[in-house]
Design an enzyme around this catalytic site. Structure first.
Site, PDB file in Angstrom:
ATOM      1  N   GLU A 178      -5.839  -4.915  -8.603  1.00 56.09           N
ATOM      2  CA  GLU A 178      -6.001  -4.899  -7.244  1.00 56.09           C
ATOM      3  C   GLU A 178      -7.057  -5.025  -6.767  1.00 56.09           C
ATOM      4  O   GLU A 178      -6.985  -5.125  -5.599  1.00 56.09           O
ATOM      5  CB  GLU A 178      -4.832  -3.599  -6.655  1.00 56.09           C
ATOM      6  CG  GLU A 178      -3.258  -3.291  -7.535  1.00 56.09           C
ATOM      7  CD  GLU A 178      -2.366  -2.635  -6.868  1.00 56.09           C
ATOM      8  OE1 GLU A 178      -0.943  -3.336  -6.832  1.00 56.09           O
ATOM      9  OE2 GLU A 178      -2.536  -1.515  -6.287  1.00 56.09           O
ATOM     10  N   ALA A 199       0.807  -1.623  -0.896  1.00 53.87           N
ATOM     11  CA  ALA A 199      -0.144  -0.101   0.128  1.00 53.87           C
ATOM     12  C   ALA A 199       0.393   1.432  -0.063  1.00 53.87           C
ATOM     13  O   ALA A 199       1.538   0.643   0.287  1.00 53.87           O
ATOM     14  CB  ALA A 199      -0.907  -0.161   1.023  1.00 53.87           C
ATOM     15  N   ASP A 200       0.134   2.278  -0.415  1.00 55.67           N
ATOM     16  CA  ASP A 200       1.426   3.566  -0.421  1.00 55.67           C
ATOM     17  C   ASP A 200       0.795   4.319   0.787  1.00 55.67           C
ATOM     18  O   ASP A 200       1.769   4.907   1.242  1.00 55.67           O
ATOM     19  CB  ASP A 200       0.372   4.613  -1.725  1.00 55.67           C
ATOM     20  CG  ASP A 200       1.209   3.887  -2.646  1.00 55.67           C
ATOM     21  OD1 ASP A 200       2.246   3.533  -2.824  1.00 55.67           O
ATOM     22  OD2 ASP A 200      -0.132   3.675  -3.704  1.00 55.67           O
ATOM     23  N   LYS A 213      -3.794   3.267  -2.458  1.00 57.61           N
ATOM     24  CA  LYS A 213      -3.356   2.188  -2.982  1.00 57.61           C
ATOM     25  C   LYS A 213      -2.943   2.717  -4.776  1.00 57.61           C
ATOM     26  O   LYS A 213      -4.065   3.797  -5.266  1.00 57.61           O
ATOM     27  CB  LYS A 213      -3.939   1.005  -3.623  1.00 57.61           C
ATOM     28  CG  LYS A 213      -3.415   0.102  -1.903  1.00 57.61           C
ATOM     29  CD  LYS A 213      -4.527  -1.300  -2.016  1.00 57.61           C
ATOM     30  CE  LYS A 213      -3.305  -2.066  -3.788  1.00 57.61           C
ATOM     31  NZ  LYS A 213      -1.601  -2.007  -3.314  1.00 57.61           N
ATOM     32  N   LYS A 225       4.233   3.778   5.962  1.00 57.86           N
ATOM     33  CA  LYS A 225       2.939   3.497   5.156  1.00 57.86           C
ATOM     34  C   LYS A 225       2.191   4.178   6.011  1.00 57.86           C
ATOM     35  O   LYS A 225       0.608   4.223   5.940  1.00 57.86           O
ATOM     36  CB  LYS A 225       2.607   3.021   4.345  1.00 57.86           C
ATOM     37  CG  LYS A 225       3.772   1.785   3.911  1.00 57.86           C
ATOM     38  CD  LYS A 225       3.876   2.814   2.354  1.00 57.86           C
ATOM     39  CE  LYS A 225       5.251   2.516   1.292  1.00 57.86           C
ATOM     40  NZ  LYS A 225       4.747   1.498   0.715  1.00 57.86           N
TER      41      LYS A 225
HETATM   42  C1  5RP Z   1       0.590  -0.607  -6.774  1.00 63.81           C
HETATM   43  C2  5RP Z   1       0.386  -0.432  -5.584  1.00 63.81           C
HETATM   44  C3  5RP Z   1       1.609  -0.748  -4.330  1.00 63.81           C
HETATM   45  O1  5RP Z   1       0.757  -1.784  -3.880  1.00 63.81           O
HETATM   46  C4  5RP Z   1       2.204   0.312  -3.893  1.00 63.81           C
HETATM   47  O2  5RP Z   1       2.162   1.487  -5.322  1.00 63.81           O
HETATM   48  C5  5RP Z   1       2.698   0.072  -2.873  1.00 63.81           C
HETATM   49  O3  5RP Z   1       3.960  -0.387  -3.374  1.00 63.81           O
HETATM   50  P1  5RP Z   1       5.627  -0.325  -2.915  1.00 63.81           P
HETATM   51  O4  5RP Z   1       5.358  -1.774  -2.503  1.00 63.81           O
HETATM   52  O5  5RP Z   1       6.616   0.222  -3.807  1.00 63.81           O
HETATM   53  O6  5RP Z   1       5.545   0.561  -2.416  1.00 63.81           O
HETATM   54  O7  5RP Z   1      -0.593  -0.154  -5.651  1.00 63.81           O
HETATM   55  O8  5RP Z   1      -0.860  -0.462  -7.722  1.00 63.81           O
END
Ligand code: 5RP
Length: 224
Positions: free
Chosen positions: A107, A87-88, A98, A125
């Site tokens: 997703e 997740a972001d 996300k 996060k």
């Molecule tokens: C992709 C997503 C990813 O889960 C989100 O961007 C997190 O990425 P990362 O694990 O590289 O930090 O939603 O669409």
């Protein structure tokens, strides 16, 4: 620990969480991004314990196949036991933002089709209020300007993610400067804009478990 080490730790923790619950015919959902990649790499050691996976992006499908893990079309399988993804941002209710990797629509579909959604993330996060990370919105290309104007009416500053086409052939608007105090209501409001395919709020269907990588180890959080 570095952020990469935290991502590896949560990827392994997600494997440990599911490995004894897998059955020969289990098919699991797998997300997209650098943290999901750590999960895939750790999962490969257990590939003989389950049947295969449904991928949330072409990139994830390739990584799974490169490890020799069979990849299924979601239409060919029933309900998935687990969905594991990064997740972001996450708040303490496990509402997520996300879509940083532009894979949000698939997703959200794979998460919806799964019994248990396990989110894996490093400690950076976890936030009190969602919105510091710009909210991704996948949009049908011809609706881009119209949707952007509607997002402004909702209080955001949408920015076109130039040069990015999603796996579904659409574009992304990243909505800046939203302090998201009611993620469920905002998810619904954005979904109601004609031309929006999906938005990156995962609040109506939040994660069930968050495995959070911290300097004190991996913590298991459930929605408060
Ligand atoms: C992709 C997503 C990813 O889960 C989100 O961007 C997190 O990425 P990362 O694990 O590289 O930090 O939603 O669409």
């Amino acid at each position: 620990m570095t952020q990469d080490e935290l991502k590896k730790a949560v990827g392994q923790a997600a494997v440990d969480f599911i490995k004894d619950k897998l059955e020969e015919n289990s098919v699991i959902g797998v997300g997209t991004g650098s943290t999901a990649n750590c999960f895939i790499d750790a999962l490969a050691a257990y590939k003989d314990r389950f049947d295969g996976a449904v991928a949330s992006s072409e990139a994830t499908a390739k990584r799974l196949k490169d490890h020799g893990i069979p990849v299924y079309d979601l239409n060919a399988v029933g309900e998935l036991e687990f969905y594991i993804d990064g997740a972001d941002e996450s708040n303490h209710l496990l509402h997520l933002i996300k879509g940083g990797g532009a894979a949000l629509t698939r997703e959200k579909i794979v998460a919806a089709a799964s019994k248990t959604f396990i989110c894996i993330a490093d400690q950076s996060k976890l936030v009190d209020t969602l919105g510091a990370f710009p909210l991704p919105v996948e949009v049908i290309p011809m609706a881009r300007s119209y949707v952007a104007r509607e997002l402004v009416k909702l209080g955001g500053d949408p920015v076109y993610r130039a040069g990015v086409t999603t796996d579904n052939g659409n574009v992304i608007l990243d909505v800046h400067n939203m302090r998201i105090t009611d993620p469920v209501a905002l998810e619904l409001a954005i979904n109601n804009i004609v031309g929006v395919v999906t938005n990156g709020l995962f609040a109506a269907r939040p994660a069930d478990v968050l495995l959070l990588g911290t300097s004190e180890g991996v913590k298991t959080l459930k929605a408060e």
